[in-house]
Enzyme design. Structure first.
Site, PDB file in Angstrom:
ATOM      1  N   LYS A 143      38.833  46.482  37.670  1.00  0.00           N
ATOM      2  CA  LYS A 143      39.012  45.449  38.686  1.00  0.00           C
ATOM      3  C   LYS A 143      39.956  45.943  39.790  1.00  0.00           C
ATOM      4  CE  LYS A 143      37.950  41.836  35.313  1.00  0.00           C
ATOM      5  NZ  LYS A 143      38.485  40.932  34.268  1.00  0.00           N
ATOM      6  N   GLN A 181      44.150  38.687  32.286  1.00  0.00           N
ATOM      7  CA  GLN A 181      43.116  39.300  31.453  1.00  0.00           C
ATOM      8  C   GLN A 181      43.165  38.664  30.064  1.00  0.00           C
ATOM      9  OE1 GLN A 181      40.839  41.593  32.565  1.00  0.00           O
ATOM     10  NE2 GLN A 181      39.827  41.380  30.573  1.00  0.00           N
ATOM     11  N   ASP A 204      39.992  33.556  39.282  1.00  0.00           N
ATOM     12  CA  ASP A 204      39.164  33.837  38.112  1.00  0.00           C
ATOM     13  C   ASP A 204      38.542  32.543  37.552  1.00  0.00           C
ATOM     14  OD1 ASP A 204      38.103  35.775  36.377  1.00  0.00           O
ATOM     15  OD2 ASP A 204      39.691  35.491  34.892  1.00  0.00           O
TER      16      ASP A 204
END
Lengths: 288, 288
Positions: free
Chosen positions: B58, B102, B125
């Protein structure tokens, strides 16, 4: 099953009555232990006769259950910003444990913005985004009252949901969407149908549990009901007509909610139960 | 349709490439106009090799698109409270426009509590309850990245959703549930299936669009696919295996995502696009 069978009625009136008795006992316990009675603030914009009636009915039930209510009536020309100020004030007011914004509020109000001014811990009507996500994710929070009432009815009548196909007709933010999420949390396979659904009948015909929540009188006919299915009619249309054609559905369903006397009374019962729960949380006491 | 037909592949790699080019152009425009580059903060707890790889990938994509990234690595023994502090700090930091935690973070972390420490305007996200409710209600907000990527793929291939039956297999908070809500917002009739669903095959066989998002290798077989259906495989299993048995599905579907190269690349593309959008919002500029 023979075609002359008649479904058992799911008696929302009496289940709601028992729930309200429990809420009254809890409210009395809270009042005795803290000196403070649970308090629901109702906010009404304008004077729509149906809304006035609903609010009065909710207040009357509160009174019978030992829940105080604070009634805030605002003029029809109230702006969204003014309404938000009122709701934010109630959210900060330690004497108010639950907040109900009667809706619809009128076309000039941004209802979503107004709902979001309600603190989640006082959202006893289950209208905030936070409450919706909590219902969807199985997290603590208040349920939208009608979906909560439907789940209580299903539980009271021992309706098995795990692995069953539940079809929800309607996708509103406070009824169709949350009830689908609550059914999913109980391991039902859930289908959301709505006005754009092609061939609604054939989808409903597969359902073990049907929740009609769309506001179209008699949209679901008896021939759409799988024999032995459970039929929850959360529709509310003029003339005490539900979204299900009751007479024909009665001959096919195993369990069915009447209109009135099915889902309707449960909605208020959940509102009261959640108001008492909110008060207990905010007053820091554990219910017995 | 003949049984020897082969489905068209939905090329996520190339669509994602085009999206990332657009994001790079927007990021460059923002940098030129404000002197500030969009910045994504990545937070990683522990050193799980797969998670380390994901985060690096990412960051590498961010770098290529002119998006700064700030990498926060926390020890595996970080507590939920400590993680929340870090995320709250990033939420308040004006130099950070987007935040990615994450996950999974490890069993000792309350992931929901951690997610909720991310400010919704930086939730690029799409993991917060606020973002989920916004997706569900059609309100402004960021999408969960994989669902967002799926919707972009369906749009790019002109897949009609209105009135079609979409079956979502899986009900996770960041994939199954939100993608179902996004499909519902496009007027699809949506069925949520999951591990407790009875007779999954027969439900999938009715679907015009299938989204497999359950993480069970080759759960959906070719014979489950209605001829001409659109098949989105969001499953990710060891050995680059999806939730769909690709070879047999290929002969039935009209459109299908390969694994890899279908949904996967779209997820990162949506992350970058939303990071740039968050930066534009926070820097108060309108994208051209």
């Amino acid at each position: 099953m023979s075609r002359t069978q008649t479904a058992q009625l799911m008696d929302g009136t009496s289940l709601a009555g028992r729930m309200i008795e429990e809420s009254a006992a809890h409210a009395a316990d809270i009042t005795r232990r803290t000196g403070t009675s649970p308090c629901l603030a109702t906010v009404l914009v304008g004077e729509d006769p149906a809304s006035v009636t609903y609010v009065r009915m909710k207040q009357a039930r509160c009174a019978k259950a030992g829940i105080k209510s604070r009634s805030i009536g605002l003029p029809a020309e109230t702006t969204t910003a003014e309404l938000i100020d009122v709701l934010a004030g109630l959210s900060d007011d330690p004497e108010v444990h639950g907040i109900l914004l009667q809706h619809p509020c009128g076309p000039h109000i941004d209802e979503r913005a107004a709902f979001e001014a309600i603190a989640p811990e006082k959202d006893v009507d289950g209208v905030t985004m936070q409450s919706f996500a909590a219902m969807s994710f199985g997290l603590p929070g208040f349920m939208s009252c009608t979906p909560g009432g439907i789940m209580r009815l299903l539980e009271a009548y021992d309706v098995e949901l795990d692995g069953k196909l539940a079809v929800v007709v309607g996708r509103s933010a406070i009824l169709g969407k949350p009830v689908g999420m609550l059914l999913l949390a109980k391991n039902a396979t859930v289908t959301y149908c709505h006005s754009r659904t092609a061939d609604l009948s054939s989808i409903v015909q597969e359902a073990d549990v049907v929740v009609a929540a769309v506001g179209r009188p008699r949209l679901i006919r008896g021939e759409d009901i799988k024999p032995g299915a459970v039929v929850i009619d959360a529709g509310y249309n003029p003339g005490n007509t539900g979204d299900v054609d009751f007479d024909t559905a009665l001959t096919r369903a195993r369990l069915i909610t009447p209109v009135p006397g099915g889902v309707g009374p449960m909605t208020i019962a959940v509102l009261l139960a959640q108001t008492v729960e909110a008060a207990a949380n905010q007053l820091g006491i554990r219910q017995s």
